[in-house]
Design a protein around this motif. Structure first.
Motif, PDB file in Angstrom:
ATOM      1  N   SER A  15       0.804  -1.211   0.000  1.00 11.30           N
ATOM      2  CA  SER A  15       0.000   0.000   0.000  1.00 11.30           C
ATOM      3  C   SER A  15       0.849   1.279   0.000  1.00 11.30           C
ATOM      4  CB  SER A  15      -0.982   0.003   1.163  1.00 11.30           C
ATOM      5  OG  SER A  15      -0.649  -0.920   2.120  1.00 11.30           O
ATOM      6  N   ASN A  22      -4.244   4.741  -5.869  1.00 12.92           N
ATOM      7  CA  ASN A  22      -5.182   3.963  -5.052  1.00 12.92           C
ATOM      8  C   ASN A  22      -6.390   4.789  -4.622  1.00 12.92           C
ATOM      9  OD1 ASN A  22      -4.859   5.129  -2.482  1.00 12.92           O
ATOM     10  ND2 ASN A  22      -3.345   3.631  -1.830  1.00 12.92           N
ATOM     11  N   ASP A  40      -1.619   9.224  -8.286  1.00 13.89           N
ATOM     12  CA  ASP A  40      -3.022   9.332  -7.829  1.00 13.89           C
ATOM     13  C   ASP A  40      -3.698  10.522  -8.488  1.00 13.89           C
ATOM     14  OD1 ASP A  40      -2.574   7.295  -5.813  1.00 13.89           O
ATOM     15  OD2 ASP A  40      -1.453   8.839  -4.736  1.00 13.89           O
ATOM     16  N   ASP A 112      -4.836   0.916   3.755  1.00 17.10           N
ATOM     17  CA  ASP A 112      -3.905   1.789   3.051  1.00 17.10           C
ATOM     18  C   ASP A 112      -2.920   2.418   4.040  1.00 17.10           C
ATOM     19  OD1 ASP A 112      -2.740   3.426   1.038  1.00 17.10           O
ATOM     20  OD2 ASP A 112      -3.928   5.087   1.828  1.00 17.10           O
ATOM     21  N   ALA A 223      -6.408   1.528 -11.238  1.00 17.45           N
ATOM     22  CA  ALA A 223      -6.116   1.817  -9.824  1.00 17.45           C
ATOM     23  C   ALA A 223      -5.946   0.496  -9.069  1.00 17.45           C
ATOM     24  CB  ALA A 223      -7.260   2.625  -9.210  1.00 17.45           C
ATOM     25  N   SER A 224      -5.494   0.594  -7.831  1.00 14.67           N
ATOM     26  CA  SER A 224      -5.316  -0.661  -7.090  1.00 14.67           C
ATOM     27  C   SER A 224      -6.653  -1.234  -6.623  1.00 14.67           C
ATOM     28  CB  SER A 224      -4.352  -0.480  -5.919  1.00 14.67           C
ATOM     29  OG  SER A 224      -4.826   0.508  -5.060  1.00 14.67           O
ATOM     30  N   GLU A 225      -7.701  -0.410  -6.586  1.00 14.61           N
ATOM     31  CA  GLU A 225      -9.046  -0.945  -6.295  1.00 14.61           C
ATOM     32  C   GLU A 225      -9.939  -0.701  -7.505  1.00 14.61           C
ATOM     33  OE1 GLU A 225      -7.643   1.298  -4.259  1.00 14.61           O
ATOM     34  OE2 GLU A 225      -7.187   0.051  -2.514  1.00 14.61           O
TER      35      GLU A 225
END
Ligand code: SAM
Length: 282
Positions: A15, A22, A40, A112, A223-225
């Motif tokens: 993270s 993220n 980001d 995170d 993105a990470s999610e």
């Protein structure tokens, strides 16, 4: 029988990756915060290009969070478990709570590292608030964590906040099963607010914004999610075993409005977030 969920990625170093945009830091950027990196900001700008009302959607969710915490306080609840709490920003839950209930207790949970680091700094010296670095898709770890047990008394009602979090949890991790696991750990009378993103309502009422929200969901592939698209029926099913408080499951601006954020309430974002609050039955 339900398939076994995929193993969860380990908590921690992953993270800190500043190259991978993220959800936590992008949300911070939409809300005007400074706890975000170039990657980001770049992806958040792409999100705003496809869905210009993205910051309004973030603010509507944040406003809903404030309203549901106040409803919990009105109902006599003075301890909170905030799942997917995010990077500290304006209107943090412990500030809302401790202003009205000075001895009120708040345990934040986020996976995170940026959110956890900044929350730890902010909460230093506050004996009635803390943060657990954990993945909410692992309810046993969250619920059994010694710091959670030390701060919250599960024999009394709690406010269990799932605000702006289950939109990142895919069916493979069974949001319904997760809600049930948290619900079962809560005493009767506990309140569980849940908000998510939906394309369902806008699809019927605003084709332009419908296309834009689908494009936003596609942007989050980088993105990470990823963003999951849930419906009112999904939320209704998650509230099994609970009474739904009035006015039920609605778009966010229509859930007990308090007159704030009028510009956002009227923006294209108004149909994109839904929420409801369940009360655990005895
Ligand atoms: N709840 C806050 C609010 O409504 O303003 C923040 C919401 S923010 C959009 C979502 C947060 O959930 C991010 O900080 C992200 O890191 C966190 N998150 C997403 N998936 C998570 C998971 N599986 N476990 C823990 N935190 C998670």
């Amino acid at each position: 029988t339900r398939a076994t969920p995929p193993p969860l990625p380990p908590i921690g170093p992953r993270s800190y990756d500043s190259e991978m945009p993220n959800a936590s830091r992008m949300y911070d950027y939409y809300l005007g915060g400074a706890m975000n990196f170039t990657a980001d900001r770049e992806l958040a700008e792409r999100a705003k290009t496809v869905l210009p009302c993205t910051p309004s959607l973030a603010r509507l969710n944040r406003s809903w969070l404030r309203r549901v915490v106040n409803v919990c306080l009105d109902e006599g609840i003075d301890q909170f478990l905030d799942l997917g709490s995010g990077i500290p920003t304006v209107g943090n839950v412990h500030e809302i709570v401790q202003r009205r209930a000075p001895q009120g207790r708040v345990m934040y949970v986020d996976y995170d590292a940026t959110a956890v680091t900044h929350a730890r700094k902010l909460l230093k010296g506050n004996e009635n608030a803390g943060i657990l670095h954990a993945d909410i898709r692992d309810p046993d770890t969250v619920l059994e964590a010694p710091e959670v047990r030390a701060l919250l008394d599960f024999s009394r009602p709690i406010g269990l906040l799932m605000v702006g979090i289950l939109l990142y949890v895919g069916e493979e991790y069974s949001p319904a099963g997760l809600v049930a696991a948290y619900r079962d750990a809560c005493a009767p009378g506990s309140l569980l607010p849940i908000s998510v993103i939906t394309t369902q309502i806008v699809a019927e009422r605003d084709p332009v914004t419908h296309k834009q929200i689908l494009d936003l969901i596609a942007v989050y592939a980088d993105a990470s999610e990823q963003i999951r698209d849930w419906s009112k029926a999904d939320l209704a099913a998650w509230f099994t075993g609970m009474d739904l408080l009035e006015p039920g499951i609605t778009i966010l601006p229509e859930w007990r409005p308090d007159g704030s954020l009028e510009a956002d309430n009227d923006s294209e974002a108004r149909l994109l977030g839904i929420g409801g609050m369940g009360r655990v039955l005895s």
